[in-house]
Design a protein around this motif. Structure first.
Motif, PDB file in Angstrom:
ATOM      1  N   ASN A  49      -2.223   3.828  -0.871  1.00  0.00           N
ATOM      2  CA  ASN A  49      -2.415   4.754   0.180  1.00  0.00           C
ATOM      3  C   ASN A  49      -2.703   6.311   0.071  1.00  0.00           C
ATOM      4  OD1 ASN A  49       0.201   5.179  -0.072  1.00  0.00           O
ATOM      5  ND2 ASN A  49       0.668   5.430   2.029  1.00  0.00           N
ATOM      6  N   ALA A  62       0.748  -1.176  -0.032  1.00  0.00           N
ATOM      7  CA  ALA A  62      -0.001  -0.098  -0.038  1.00  0.00           C
ATOM      8  C   ALA A  62       0.811   1.036   0.097  1.00  0.00           C
ATOM      9  CB  ALA A  62      -1.034   0.082   1.328  1.00  0.00           C
ATOM     10  N   CYS A  66      -2.698  -2.823   5.626  1.00  0.00           N
ATOM     11  CA  CYS A  66      -2.553  -2.647   4.223  1.00  0.00           C
ATOM     12  C   CYS A  66      -4.123  -3.094   3.801  1.00  0.00           C
ATOM     13  CB  CYS A  66      -1.883  -3.800   3.499  1.00  0.00           C
ATOM     14  SG  CYS A  66      -1.975  -3.922   1.675  1.00  0.00           S
TER      15      CYS A  66
END
Length: 313
Positions: A78, A73, A123
């Protein structure tokens, strides 16, 4: 010797290759494509992050191949721009798996078992919102713990949280050749990189043939191979060629779900530090030792890099 525990997974993919089920003995060798560390938002020569992502998706679509993206991520998912790239895989019918938040090394003394497990949970907070999400975990560096405590602690954690270990049987060192590719292009954007392309295709072919031979040595049959590649520039440029090469070799493509339903992926090799390709881990568990061709499966592309150096790259 205890060699297995049971896992099941179900996922329906909209790709054309979802029509291909697990092929047993007497059928063409099958392979499922999986990509780690994506989506990458880093800047590279030639293509933007969005162009790299789309190039890989376009290559898969042209050949009707349904794959899986294992998300790290912090590489981009993200952030809104990176999340959109991951969503594009999901929207195209590909599976989404977990590859941790920041890609820590479970074998490192600086990484505790609790820290590593938290990386997976963090994640998941991001990728569970994607339609293609599966409760699959792909170990970073394919390392399952360098101590029995870490190994067994992770196995208990995965079972407790209903994850399956998304094993790899056909490991490639595409990342090493990708490093060479990007270094050459950063130095000279107009450089002739065709030798790297040839080296990459030869590398993938060598690994595929070697792991197929190893599956016969260990299982007495063609298993459904699960291949590891990465979300990177080399695949954005030449994934189409990789897929065509497999077609020319007579291999056929199946979904990661279908491949993981091969009984071989129910095995759980019991050795002090499990990991690497499932086939290599099995070979070590069974005491196979340094079999013929072993060194080419663990050299991380050294053979190809040295050959490129001899060509002036």
């Amino acid at each position: 010797m205890k060699l297995f525990r049971h896992y099941l997974s179900v996922f329906s993919c909209t790709c054309a290759s979802a029509l291909l089920l697990f092929a047993g003995d007497g059928h063409a060798q099958t392979v499922a494509f999986t990509f780690d560390d994506g989506p990458q938002l880093e800047q590279t020569p030639k293509l933007s992050p969005q162009q790299r992502n789309q190039a890989m998706l376009d290559a898969l679509a042209r050949h009707g191949v349904c794959a899986a993206l294992f998300v790290t991520a912090a590489n981009g998912a993200n952030q809104p721009a990176g999340y959109a790239l991951a969503k594009a895989w999901s929207d195209a019918g590909h599976a989404i798996g977990n590859h941790s938040m920041t890609h820590p090394d479970l074998h490192s003394e600086k990484v505790s078992l609790a820290q590593y497990q938290q990386e997976i949970l963090d994640c998941d907070k991001i990728i569970t919102t994607l339609p293609g999400y599966q409760k699959w975990y792909r170990y970073t560096y394919l390392r399952e713990g360098n101590t029995p405590e870490k190994r067994d602690g992770m196995r208990s954690f995965l079972k407790q949280h209903d994850y399956r270990n998304a094993y790899v049987s056909l490991d490639t060192s595409d990342w090493r050749l990708n490093e060479k590719l990007t270094a050459v292009l950063k130095k000279n954007p107009q450089a002739d990189v065709s030798p790297i392309k040839r080296a990459y295709l030869a590398h993938v072919r060598q690994r595929a043939e070697a792991y197929r031979a190893l599956s016969w040595q260990l299982q007495g049959r063609d298993i459904a191979q699960v291949m590891l590649m990465h979300h990177n520039l080399i695949n954005a440029l030449w994934l189409d060629d990789v897929i065509q090469q497999f077609r020319d070799m007579g291999w056929s493509f199946i979904t990661p779900t279908a491949a993981l339903n091969d009984p071989v992926y129910q095995l759980m090799p019991e050795r002090a530090a499990a990991g690497q390709s499932l086939l290599l881990s099995m070979a070590k568990t069974l005491g196979l030792g340094k079999f013929a061709g072993w060194e080419r499966l663990v050299d991380d592309g050294d053979f190809e890099i040295e050959a490129l150096k001899q060509q002036g790259l």
